[in-house]
Scaffold this motif. Structure first.
Motif, PDB file in Angstrom:
ATOM      1  N   LEU A  61     121.410  19.754  41.413  1.00  0.00           N
ATOM      2  CA  LEU A  61     121.785  18.326  40.631  1.00  0.00           C
ATOM      3  C   LEU A  61     122.410  18.492  39.187  1.00  0.00           C
ATOM      4  O   LEU A  61     121.806  19.454  38.535  1.00  0.00           O
ATOM      5  CB  LEU A  61     120.642  17.279  40.521  1.00  0.00           C
ATOM      6  CG  LEU A  61     119.826  17.110  41.909  1.00  0.00           C
ATOM      7  CD1 LEU A  61     118.116  16.542  41.795  1.00  0.00           C
ATOM      8  CD2 LEU A  61     120.586  15.943  42.618  1.00  0.00           C
ATOM      9  N   GLU A  63     124.040  16.582  35.463  1.00  0.00           N
ATOM     10  CA  GLU A  63     124.307  15.398  34.759  1.00  0.00           C
ATOM     11  C   GLU A  63     125.535  14.679  34.924  1.00  0.00           C
ATOM     12  O   GLU A  63     125.796  13.693  35.298  1.00  0.00           O
ATOM     13  CB  GLU A  63     124.295  15.583  33.348  1.00  0.00           C
ATOM     14  CG  GLU A  63     123.655  14.228  32.370  1.00  0.00           C
ATOM     15  CD  GLU A  63     123.571  14.608  30.988  1.00  0.00           C
ATOM     16  OE1 GLU A  63     123.445  15.792  30.961  1.00  0.00           O
ATOM     17  OE2 GLU A  63     123.502  13.561  30.173  1.00  0.00           O
ATOM     18  N   GLY A  81     121.581  14.136  38.591  1.00  0.00           N
ATOM     19  CA  GLY A  81     120.313  14.300  38.183  1.00  0.00           C
ATOM     20  C   GLY A  81     120.304  15.644  37.423  1.00  0.00           C
ATOM     21  O   GLY A  81     120.942  16.017  36.826  1.00  0.00           O
ATOM     22  N   ARG A  82     119.163  16.051  37.217  1.00  0.00           N
ATOM     23  CA  ARG A  82     118.714  17.455  36.625  1.00  0.00           C
ATOM     24  C   ARG A  82     117.728  18.351  37.141  1.00  0.00           C
ATOM     25  O   ARG A  82     116.942  17.948  37.861  1.00  0.00           O
ATOM     26  CB  ARG A  82     117.909  16.959  34.993  1.00  0.00           C
ATOM     27  CG  ARG A  82     119.078  16.068  34.238  1.00  0.00           C
ATOM     28  CD  ARG A  82     120.277  16.849  33.792  1.00  0.00           C
ATOM     29  NE  ARG A  82     120.245  17.592  32.428  1.00  0.00           N
ATOM     30  CZ  ARG A  82     120.232  17.084  31.293  1.00  0.00           C
ATOM     31  NH1 ARG A  82     120.728  15.989  31.172  1.00  0.00           N
ATOM     32  NH2 ARG A  82     120.232  17.809  30.343  1.00  0.00           N
ATOM     33  N   GLU A 119     113.547  12.000  29.869  1.00  0.00           N
ATOM     34  CA  GLU A 119     114.359  11.810  31.082  1.00  0.00           C
ATOM     35  C   GLU A 119     114.467  10.411  31.517  1.00  0.00           C
ATOM     36  O   GLU A 119     115.155   9.866  32.242  1.00  0.00           O
ATOM     37  CB  GLU A 119     114.327  12.703  32.051  1.00  0.00           C
ATOM     38  CG  GLU A 119     114.884  14.165  31.600  1.00  0.00           C
ATOM     39  CD  GLU A 119     116.177  14.407  31.794  1.00  0.00           C
ATOM     40  OE1 GLU A 119     117.014  13.500  32.732  1.00  0.00           O
ATOM     41  OE2 GLU A 119     116.857  15.261  31.237  1.00  0.00           O
ATOM     42  N   TYR A 124     120.445   7.928  35.988  1.00  0.00           N
ATOM     43  CA  TYR A 124     120.171   8.445  37.137  1.00  0.00           C
ATOM     44  C   TYR A 124     118.667   8.865  37.710  1.00  0.00           C
ATOM     45  O   TYR A 124     118.497   9.141  38.900  1.00  0.00           O
ATOM     46  CB  TYR A 124     120.818   9.803  37.078  1.00  0.00           C
ATOM     47  CG  TYR A 124     120.750  10.890  36.180  1.00  0.00           C
ATOM     48  CD1 TYR A 124     119.524  11.452  35.976  1.00  0.00           C
ATOM     49  CD2 TYR A 124     121.524  10.814  35.153  1.00  0.00           C
ATOM     50  CE1 TYR A 124     119.066  12.426  35.064  1.00  0.00           C
ATOM     51  CE2 TYR A 124     121.194  11.725  34.082  1.00  0.00           C
ATOM     52  CZ  TYR A 124     119.844  12.420  33.926  1.00  0.00           C
ATOM     53  OH  TYR A 124     119.668  13.333  32.781  1.00  0.00           O
ATOM     54  N   ALA A 125     117.775   8.692  36.833  1.00  0.00           N
ATOM     55  CA  ALA A 125     116.464   8.897  36.956  1.00  0.00           C
ATOM     56  C   ALA A 125     115.567   8.142  37.990  1.00  0.00           C
ATOM     57  O   ALA A 125     115.323   7.144  37.215  1.00  0.00           O
ATOM     58  CB  ALA A 125     115.632   9.451  35.915  1.00  0.00           C
ATOM     59  N   TYR A 150     112.654  18.627  39.121  1.00  0.00           N
ATOM     60  CA  TYR A 150     113.832  17.866  39.552  1.00  0.00           C
ATOM     61  C   TYR A 150     113.980  16.344  39.236  1.00  0.00           C
ATOM     62  O   TYR A 150     112.794  15.768  39.561  1.00  0.00           O
ATOM     63  CB  TYR A 150     113.911  17.993  41.265  1.00  0.00           C
ATOM     64  CG  TYR A 150     114.749  19.152  41.662  1.00  0.00           C
ATOM     65  CD1 TYR A 150     114.487  20.529  41.017  1.00  0.00           C
ATOM     66  CD2 TYR A 150     115.258  19.231  43.011  1.00  0.00           C
ATOM     67  CE1 TYR A 150     115.263  21.646  41.541  1.00  0.00           C
ATOM     68  CE2 TYR A 150     115.992  20.308  43.379  1.00  0.00           C
ATOM     69  CZ  TYR A 150     115.727  21.695  42.814  1.00  0.00           C
ATOM     70  OH  TYR A 150     116.348  22.823  43.368  1.00  0.00           O
ATOM     71  N   VAL A 151     114.971  16.112  38.445  1.00  0.00           N
ATOM     72  CA  VAL A 151     114.971  14.657  38.036  1.00  0.00           C
ATOM     73  C   VAL A 151     115.850  14.037  39.239  1.00  0.00           C
ATOM     74  O   VAL A 151     117.171  14.352  39.328  1.00  0.00           O
ATOM     75  CB  VAL A 151     115.693  14.379  36.551  1.00  0.00           C
ATOM     76  CG1 VAL A 151     115.532  12.965  36.449  1.00  0.00           C
ATOM     77  CG2 VAL A 151     114.896  15.169  35.785  1.00  0.00           C
ATOM     78  N   LEU A 152     115.365  13.310  39.956  1.00  0.00           N
ATOM     79  CA  LEU A 152     116.190  12.956  41.413  1.00  0.00           C
ATOM     80  C   LEU A 152     116.659  11.585  41.283  1.00  0.00           C
ATOM     81  O   LEU A 152     116.212  10.533  40.729  1.00  0.00           O
ATOM     82  CB  LEU A 152     115.130  12.828  42.684  1.00  0.00           C
ATOM     83  CG  LEU A 152     114.724  14.310  42.842  1.00  0.00           C
ATOM     84  CD1 LEU A 152     113.610  13.982  44.043  1.00  0.00           C
ATOM     85  CD2 LEU A 152     116.011  14.855  43.747  1.00  0.00           C
ATOM     86  N   PRO A 153     117.847  11.197  42.110  1.00  0.00           N
ATOM     87  CA  PRO A 153     118.591  10.007  41.721  1.00  0.00           C
ATOM     88  C   PRO A 153     118.128   9.194  42.886  1.00  0.00           C
ATOM     89  O   PRO A 153     118.626   8.088  43.099  1.00  0.00           O
ATOM     90  CB  PRO A 153     119.933  10.292  41.921  1.00  0.00           C
ATOM     91  CG  PRO A 153     119.937  11.586  42.696  1.00  0.00           C
ATOM     92  CD  PRO A 153     118.776  12.372  42.393  1.00  0.00           C
TER      93      PRO A 153
END
Lengths: 274, 274
Positions: A61, A63, A81-82, A119, A124-125, A150-153
């Motif tokens: 993922l 940005e 995401g990140r 975040e 998107y977070a 994982y920063v998920l959408p």
């Protein structure tokens, strides 16, 4: 690798969940034997740190991801995401995070919580997944102790099921499902592994696997960012004890494991848990 | 092993699914090196067969299981059902079912279908799970080629999700989800591995794993017991080709895999698929 970079979410219409697709991870290099990118003194790491959070150089993922492909039948979406790597200690040769002193584990947890807080405002977070894979059997390619954020959408489908169960339980009983499970485990006692002032570690009555450990907060709390300093300290302590127990189940080999932090969503109104 | 035999279903209230609990499987003996209970000439197997279906001697489900424990908070149920082992050939040293001639694979499939038909009238039979684990990496303890049939007293939660998706899709579009996925894969063509008159083998657009293979019937059919003789023959053929391809992906090692047959339920009125 030749060919176009591909990075997108694809919708599984049968299980109704997103699948993360990327060929970027195939670019991960074979490291020269003895070289570790997470050790101090490398271009990404430098010196003078107790723990580090780095962007994953081969992420699932991003940005600003490329536009997804379009399909006449299937649905796709941007892999926005990140992906972060949490390097939990400078030392390369330590087996597990549970081998560290409690104050170092607490330091790592606070870094993770700060990153989640940082975040949380991003468009998107939708979910923060902290997970820790240990052991080559699990697929770990770099042995320097680390975990991932994982920063998920989207909310993972398993977490959606958990939230759905909690909502239905609250609607029918007027109580929090997780609080009731914790209460049942504490009252039975026999499956409790360890407990301290703020947390209880247990192997639930309905365990799916041998050595499946769940760690619950005693207080009704949905988000890791809502934990008090005392609760974070206690979490570090119960993580150390529980993971030490798990990794030493067999004397012949340190136990591989997957650790995942589950949380509510900051976007969903969890009536069930209020 | 000392202690009481324990065999029951336990309800996971958070994922809302049954977990099969048994300590009977811990009684499985360590076999003397070189001894195989599935080879011809043993007490359970005898001689003069092309394939055999045996009751699993260390089952997770039984026709007359012990009463489950009772719990003041959690739900339990009887482990009623059946666990069968399908010994797919007399020869011990063959790597995979796909190494057999098509007519032997067809013979095995017909035995399985006959067993499903025979069990279909039982009160406890809510789902028939035919699955095949290959390779020690998957946890296979006996290397003689075999697969398993579980006659389950409930529909597995993953299959429930699939059925739920199909229902919702039919309600909103008036078409069968599985037929539409098949149509999309055939029209795209690029992910099709193999096809014959009655079946198509493909790696779906939304694959969760590398080398994930789905095999769909061309005809809209819900139950393995509804397949024609020609369709069973074609299934044997496409299984052989698809599994041969899979097991030979790497030249250094035969690929381990899990194969599971998904089907509708004979108990649920699948409007979505009619």
């Amino acid at each position: 690798m030749a060919g176009k970079p591909l990075m997108e979410l694809r919708w599984d219409p049968i299980l109704r969940e997103w699948v993360l697709i990327s060929n970027i991870r195939r670019l991960r290099p074979w490291q020269p034997s003895g070289f570790c990118p997470f050790c101090p003194g490398n271009p990404e790491t430098g010196y003078g740190w107790r723990a580090l959070i780095l962007e994953n150089r081969y992420p699932m993922l991003m940005e600003s991801p490329p536009d997804p492909s379009t399909h006449w039948f299937y649905s796709t979406a941007k892999s926005v995401g990140r992906c972060y790597v949490v390097v939990e200690m400078p030392e390369h040769g330590i087996d597990d995070i549970s081998d560290l002193p409690v104050d170092q584990i607490e330091y790592v947890l606070k870094m993770i919580i700060d990153k989640v807080r940082e975040e949380s405002g991003r468009d998107y977070a939708h979910y923060f997944l902290w997970f820790r894979n240990k052991g080559r059997e699990i697929g770990v390619s770099l042995t320097h102790p680390h975990s991932q954020i994982y920063v998920l959408p989207f909310i993972p489908s398993r977490v959606e099921r958990e939230i759905g169960s909690a909502k239905e339980y609250f609607d029918s009983k007027g109580r929090c499902l997780f609080c009731d499970v914790l209460n049942a485990e504490v009252r039975d006692g026999i499956r409790v592994i360890y407990s301290n002032e703020h947390w209880v570690s247990f192997m639930p009555f309905y365990s799916h696997w041998p050595f499946e450990i769940h760690i619950y907060p005693r207080r009704h709390v949905q988000l890791v960012t809502d934990l008090s300093n005392d609760e974070v300290h206690s979490l570090a302590q119960i993580l150390k004890v529980s993971l030490c127990g798990l990794t030493h189940v067999f004397s012949s080999k340190s136990m591989p494991y997957i650790l995942v932090m589950h949380r509510g969503s900051s976007r969903v109104d969890l009536q069930a848990c209020k």
